[in-house]
Design a protein around this motif. Sequence first.
Motif, short mmCIF file in Angstrom:
data_model
loop_
_atom_site.label_atom_id
_atom_site.label_comp_id
_atom_site.label_asym_id
_atom_site.label_seq_id
_atom_site.Cartn_x
_atom_site.Cartn_y
_atom_site.Cartn_z
N LEU D 175 0.83 -1.21 0.00
CA LEU D 175 0.00 0.00 0.00
C LEU D 175 0.86 1.25 0.00
O LEU D 175 1.69 1.44 0.88
N GLN D 176 0.63 2.07 -0.99
CA GLN D 176 1.29 3.38 -1.08
C GLN D 176 0.23 4.46 -1.24
O GLN D 176 -0.86 4.19 -1.78
N TRP D 178 1.21 7.69 -2.54
CA TRP D 178 1.77 8.83 -3.26
C TRP D 178 1.02 9.20 -4.54
O TRP D 178 1.20 10.30 -5.05
N SER D 180 -2.34 9.20 -4.59
CA SER D 180 -3.72 9.48 -4.20
C SER D 180 -4.16 10.86 -4.70
O SER D 180 -5.35 11.19 -4.67
N ALA D 265 -3.69 4.63 -1.64
CA ALA D 265 -3.99 4.41 -0.22
C ALA D 265 -3.45 5.61 0.58
O ALA D 265 -2.36 5.56 1.16
N THR D 266 -4.24 6.63 0.57
CA THR D 266 -3.85 7.93 1.13
C THR D 266 -3.12 7.80 2.46
O THR D 266 -3.61 7.16 3.39
N GLU D 268 -0.40 6.26 3.20
CA GLU D 268 0.53 5.15 3.35
C GLU D 268 1.87 5.52 2.70
O GLU D 268 1.92 6.26 1.73
N GLY D 269 2.94 4.94 3.23
CA GLY D 269 4.26 5.19 2.69
C GLY D 269 4.62 4.11 1.67
O GLY D 269 4.32 4.23 0.48
N ASN D 270 5.21 3.06 2.15
CA ASN D 270 5.63 1.97 1.27
C ASN D 270 5.36 0.66 1.99
O ASN D 270 6.26 -0.08 2.36
N ARG D 273 3.56 -5.83 3.15
CA ARG D 273 3.43 -6.73 4.30
C ARG D 273 3.06 -8.12 3.79
O ARG D 273 2.20 -8.27 2.94
N HIS D 287 7.46 -4.35 5.75
CA HIS D 287 8.64 -3.65 5.23
C HIS D 287 9.02 -2.42 6.03
O HIS D 287 10.19 -2.08 6.14
N GLU D 288 8.04 -1.74 6.58
CA GLU D 288 8.39 -0.51 7.29
C GLU D 288 8.99 -0.79 8.68
O GLU D 288 9.48 0.11 9.34
N LEU D 289 8.96 -2.05 9.10
CA LEU D 289 9.68 -2.50 10.29
C LEU D 289 10.56 -3.67 9.86
O LEU D 289 10.39 -4.80 10.32
#
Lengths: 383, 383, 383, 383
Positions: D175-176, D178, D180, D265-266, D268-270, D273, D287-289
Amino acid sequence: MVRKGNTLKASRRLRMGMVGGGPGAFIGPVHRMAAELDGGIELVAGAFSSTLERSQEAGRLYGLADDRVYASCEAMILAEKSRPDPIDFVSIVTPNHLHLPGARAALQHGFPVISDKPATASLQEALELESVVQSTGLPYALTYTYTGYPMVRQARALCREGALGSIRKVLVEYLQGWLSEPVELSGHKQAGWRLDPARAGIGGAIGDIGVHAFQIVEFVTGMQTTQLCASLNSVIPHRQLDDDCSILLTLDGAVPGVLLASQIATGEGNGLRLRVYGEKGALDWQHELPNQLIVRHTGQPAQVYSAGTDYLTVDAQKVTRLPVGHPEGLIEAFANIYREFGDVVKSGGALPDSLPGIRDGVRGMRFVQRSIESSRTRQWLAF
Amino acid sequence: MVRKGNTLKASRRLRMGMVGGGPGAFIGPVHRMAAELDGGIELVAGAFSSTLERSQEAGRLYGLADDRVYASCEAMILAEKSRPDPIDFVSIVTPNHLHLPGARAALQHGFPVISDKPATASLQEALELESVVQSTGLPYALTYTYTGYPMVRQARALCREGALGSIRKVLVEYLQGWLSEPVELSGHKQAGWRLDPARAGIGGAIGDIGVHAFQIVEFVTGMQTTQLCASLNSVIPHRQLDDDCSILLTLDGAVPGVLLASQIATGEGNGLRLRVYGEKGALDWQHELPNQLIVRHTGQPAQVYSAGTDYLTVDAQKVTRLPVGHPEGLIEAFANIYREFGDVVKSGGALPDSLPGIRDGVRGMRFVQRSIESSRTRQWLAF
Amino acid sequence: MVRKGNTLKASRRLRMGMVGGGPGAFIGPVHRMAAELDGGIELVAGAFSSTLERSQEAGRLYGLADDRVYASCEAMILAEKSRPDPIDFVSIVTPNHLHLPGARAALQHGFPVISDKPATASLQEALELESVVQSTGLPYALTYTYTGYPMVRQARALCREGALGSIRKVLVEYLQGWLSEPVELSGHKQAGWRLDPARAGIGGAIGDIGVHAFQIVEFVTGMQTTQLCASLNSVIPHRQLDDDCSILLTLDGAVPGVLLASQIATGEGNGLRLRVYGEKGALDWQHELPNQLIVRHTGQPAQVYSAGTDYLTVDAQKVTRLPVGHPEGLIEAFANIYREFGDVVKSGGALPDSLPGIRDGVRGMRFVQRSIESSRTRQWLAF
Amino acid sequence: MVRKGNTLKASRRLRMGMVGGGPGAFIGPVHRMAAELDGGIELVAGAFSSTLERSQEAGRLYGLADDRVYASCEAMILAEKSRPDPIDFVSIVTPNHLHLPGARAALQHGFPVISDKPATASLQEALELESVVQSTGLPYALTYTYTGYPMVRQARALCREGALGSIRKVLVEYLQGWLSEPVELSGHKQAGWRLDPARAGIGGAIGDIGVHAFQIVEFVTGMQTTQLCASLNSVIPHRQLDDDCSILLTLDGAVPGVLLASQIATGEGNGLRLRVYGEKGALDWQHELPNQLIVRHTGQPAQVYSAGTDYLTVDAQKVTRLPVGHPEGLIEAFANIYREFGDVVKSGGALPDSLPGIRDGVRGMRFVQRSIESSRTRQWLAF
C-alpha cells in the motif's frame, strides 16, 4: 516519490586514511561504508592493526594496495604526507586509548580528523586534545552516530524552533543486553577491550553508550547539563568498569532529566530512546524505529512524523536519501556525518552546528568523569 | 474460545457501602462498576459527599434509595450497623485526607475496608492505620489497580518462579500529562484536591502515581526498596506539591532501580511501564497495552505473551474473563481486586498474597516520606 | 482526568431475561456483565439451557432465584408476562438456529429483543424476522460488538463528516486462529456448534465473524455493498462449513473493497481491522488496540487519536467511561450497546442511528448467502 | 556486538555500467549506492539519459569521467567492449519500456545484466527476453528489492524448513499513498512515466508494486500462483493504467491467497506486508519495520525475531552487516542483491536460489497480464 537530497558530488573524491578497523573490528567496516556511501569519499589508506601483517590482511579485504597500508598511524601520516596523492583526512576507529595519540599525530601533521566516540580515554586527555584542535585550527569531528538520523535532526529543529515551548523534563535511555553475560571471559573481542580500563579508559557503559545518551540530549534540546547524581554499577561482579548506569541530571540549572545506560539489560538490542517534554508539546524518538518521530501537543492527537516526507524541516530532508516508507538505517545516519565532515574538509570552514566536534568530546568526557565521581561519593555534583 | 474464569458466584451478593465518589468524582463510578462486575457485590449504601443533599443526589445516580444514603461515613456506619441487612464492608474512595478517618471508623465498628490508594495522607497516619488494622484483625485492602491486570500477575509469577534468574535492574515509569497545564487554577476538581496539601497529604505526583509505580515494583519482583535518592519537583512553580519525580532506588540492598513519575509529561495519558532485567531474562509491561507482556531471554527471539491464552500461569488465567484478542481493561483489573477482597470478606481469612493490604499501604507512605526527605536534602537515604 | 460520560441512571433498573448462556457458554456472561455495567439493567430471569436442571444450575451461578429460571424461552415469556415485575426485554445469546424462534416468540408476546449476531441461521429466516419486527413495532437490536467502541464511533463520525473526502478503498480483515486445529473433534463446545450447520446455519466463519467485518464497513463508511466475489474455503477438510473467507467487494456501485475473515489464521487472536482510504485522508482501527485510531491526511504526519480525550467527537465521548490512558475493552463496548438499547426500551422510541437493528441483520444474512453463492459459482454477484 | 557478514572483497572491484538513472530519477542513485556499498563493485560508466548532454551532467554527479558517459545503452556497450578495462556488467534502471532493449543489447554483446523490475513492459517482451537470456547463457538478475532483506530470507527459510507446517493461507499487501492525488498532471517525473502506458507498459500499480507483492509470495513460500481473480481500478478517473488492485489468488492449486496493491492508499508510505499462515505456525513481515519478523505458533507466545542475532538462519545472517538493534534499511537490502549478483558475475556460475532471475521476470509479467485479463472479464483465470 521525490528524490531526496543530493547524494552526488561533482568534485573529486576525498581520500581517507583509517586508523583501526582491523580483523574482528565491528565499527571499521561501518565507517568505510558510511564514508563511501555518497560517493564523495574513498578509503585509500589505513593502519588497521598493530602489526603490518595484520594491517595488510585487513587492507586487502578493504581492497587497498599494500603500499597504502601501514603498521601504525604515525607511519601512515608520514608516508602519506610525502605522496603526490595523499590522504585528505584521517578517520580514527580504534579502541579509546588510541584516540588521543592518533588524533594528535594527525592534526599536528596537518590532517583533519574524524574520530569515533568517546573523544579520548579520560577527561584529561580530552582537554589535551582540545588544545591540539584549537592550536592547529583543523577540522575535528566525532561520529556521534545518532545525530546523523533525519528524525533526530527533526527533533532538534522542533526544540530549537520552540515547538515544544520551554523544556521541562528530559528522559534518555540507552539499553543494551549484549554484556548481560560475561562474554569478555570467552574471547569476545568487542567486549574484551570495552571492559578493559587500559583500552577503554575510565568508563565502561558510561563511556561506551552513556556518552551517546548524554550527547543526544544536549544536541537535540540545546540545553546543558549543570548537575548530576549518578549510580554506576558493575552488575557482573568481576568487572573493573561499570556496565550499568542510572543518572539524575539537572539541565540549564533547573530542568530535571534522567539518563539510563546499561549493557546488562538482558534481551535489549540497541535501545536508545529520547523523550523531551515541554510546556506546549513533547517528542519521543527511538533508535530501533529510527524513521519516525512521535510529537505530542496538549489536547491534540499524537503525531507520527515519518522520514522522507515533505513536511519535515530542511535539516531533516537534506540528510535523507529515500522517499517515505523506504527505511534508512545506521549506515545512512553515519554517512550523513561523513558527508558533512567531507564538506568541511573541502571548504576548509568551521564545523556546522549539526556536526559534533571537540566541544562535544570534552563535554562527553567531563560527563564520564563527573558521573564516576558522583557515583563513588554518592552525591550530587556540579558538572 | 474457552470461557475464562468463573465470574459468577452462587452465594448472595455482598453489600457495599461507599465513602466518597460524589459529583465530579472520577474514581467512585469506577469502584462501583468494578465491585459489581462479577455479580458478587452490590453497592447498597453510601456517604458520597460532605452534605446530605449532594450525597443523595449522587445516591440517586447510583440507583440507591435515599434511606441508604448518608451525610458522612460515621453516619453510614452507625445506621447500617443497626439494620437487619447491613453493608458487609466499606469502600473508601475519597481524597486522601479522609482515608484514615473513614477506614478507622469502619474498622473500629467491625466493617472490613477496601480503600483507594495511597493508604493515608502521611506516613504517621499510615502507621496509625496499621495499628487499627492489626488490632481489629479485619480485612483491609488497597486498590492498587495495576496489580489486578492478568499480565501483571503473569509478570509476578515469572519473577517468583525464577524465569528471569536473579534480578539485576528494575525500571518503572508512570508518565501522565494532564497536569502539564495549571488546570487546578481553573476549577478542575480532580486537579484541585490532588495538588492541595490539605486534602492530598504530603505527596503530589509522588503520592498520586509514584506509589503505584513503587508498589508494582515490589509486587512483581518480590524485592524491597532499601535506599533511595529522589529528585522531586514542582515544575509548574506555584504548586505546593510535587508534580514530577525522578528517583534512584536500591532494591534488596544491591540491585539498582529507577522510578519515574510525572504528571507534567505533556501528551502522555496514563503511561505506567515496568521493566525488569534478570540474569536469564527480562520482562516489559506497559499499562496502555495491558493485555500483552513482552518477555526476553538471552539469545532467543522476544516473546509476546497475550492475555486470555492457555499458556499463562493459573494466577493470570483466574483473573481473566475473555479469550485471547478480546481486550479487557482497567475496570476488569479493578474488578479482580474487588473479587479477591469479596472472597476474603466472605471467608473471613487473611488477605491472599496477591491482594495489597496495610503493609503495602505503610510501605507506600514511607516511600513518599523518604522521597520527600531525600529530595529536600539531595541525599541518598535508607528506606 | 475528566470524568467521562454519565454512567449512572436515576430511574429504576430495567429487568432482563436471557435466553442461552448456560454452562460452557462464552458469550452469556459477557452479555450479563455488559448489560449490568452501567447500573441501568439487571438480569433477573433466564432460560439458559435446554433442560430445566441445567438452566437452574446456570441461574444459580448468575445469582438468580430458581423461580425466575426456565426450561425454554417460551416458558420464560409466558411466565414473566403474568408477573407483577416482569422482565422488560429479552436478550438472546443462543447458538444461531435459536435466534429466530426466540426473537419471534419474545416480540410476538410484546417483549423487546436484543440478540447476538448473526440475526438468524439463514437469509430466509432473517426476512421472516424482519416481518415480525416490523409488524410488532418493538425494539430489536443486534449486538454487533465492535460498533460499541468509542474509536469506531469516532471513525464513523469522521467518515460521515467528510473528513476523509470521498471514500475510495476499504479494507477489512477479521483474523482468528482458534480453529486452525480441528478442536471441534475433541469436544470444544464453542467450536462444536459454530461448525455444525444444524446450529450455526449456512455460514461458518462467514456467519460467525465475516458478518462483523461486513457490518463494520457499512456502519463506519455509510456505504453499501453492491457486488461481491467470494472465495470461501473449508481449509480443514472434513468441515461442513467454511473456516476461511476472502471476498472482493464493490461498495455503492463503484468503490473497491476487500473483506477477509478467517478462523484458521494460526496464532491470531481476534484481529479485526478496518482501513478506509478517502480522497483527503484515511483511517485505520484495530480491535486489539481498541483505544486508538490512526488518521492520516496527505502531506501531514499521521495522527493517533486516543480514547478518553476531549478532542473526540461527542459520539465517541458519550460512550467512554474513563480518561485517556485508562484502557476500556470489549465488555465496555458491549455495555455501550446495551445502554443504548436500554434507553430505547425506556423511551419506546426508534433505534438510534448508532444501534444495529433488523436492517443490519438482514443485510448480514444476505451477505452470508450471496458470499456462499458467489464462492460456489466462482462469480461476481450483485448483492 | 559480533561483526556480521564479511562485507569486504579481496579481489578487484567489478566495473558497472548503468543505463538510466539520470536527472530526476529516484532509483538510479539507490542502485549506485547499493552496488558500491560492500566495496565489490564500482560504477564506472553510464548512459544515464536520452541525450549525451544530460547523460554527462548526471555522469559528473556520479563522479565519472566524460569519456565513460554515453548517449545510449548501445553506444555504451559498443564503446566499453573495445576498452582494455571494460565494464563487467550492465545495470538497467530505466523506465520499463527500455528494459528489454537494454537487456537484450547488453546480453547479446556478452554483458551480464542486472535490471530493475518489472522485467519488461509486457508478457510478450518478457518471453522474448527469456529466450535471449537462455540463448546467451549469461547472468540476468532482477532487483526485487525486498528479497534482499535479512528477515525475508529468514521467513523464506522458515517456510522451506517446514517450520509453519503446510501453508494454508497467504496475505500480501503493498500500500502506497503517493498517487492518491493526480501528481502526474503537475510534472511529477516518477508519476509521469509510471502512469504512461508508452513507458510503463501494460501495468500501472500492478506492474510497479503488484509484481513485488506477487514475487515475494512465491519467493518466501515456494508456492506458485495457479489461478487468480483480479479487480484492477483506476481510482483517479483519467488514468490510463490501474492505480489500485485487489486480487484473489489460488496457490499450488488449492491454497487461498489475497494480494492487495494500491497507490491511492492515502497516507501510506511503502507498506509491503506479507503474512503466511500454516498448519503449525505463521509469520508476519512488514517492510516498514524490516528488521523484525513475527512468528506465531499455536498455543505459544508470539515470537519477534530480530535481525542481527545469532539465532537466525545462515541465510539471514550472511546478508546482515550490523549487530542487533542497529537498523539496516532498503539500501542494504538492495546491496545484498548486488553482492550476490557480483558473485555470480565473478564466478560465472548459475544464479543462486535466492537471486531473482528471468523466471521471476516472466512470472511477474504473466501475473500482470493475467490480472488485467481477469479484471476485464471479471472472471477467475488460470495463471
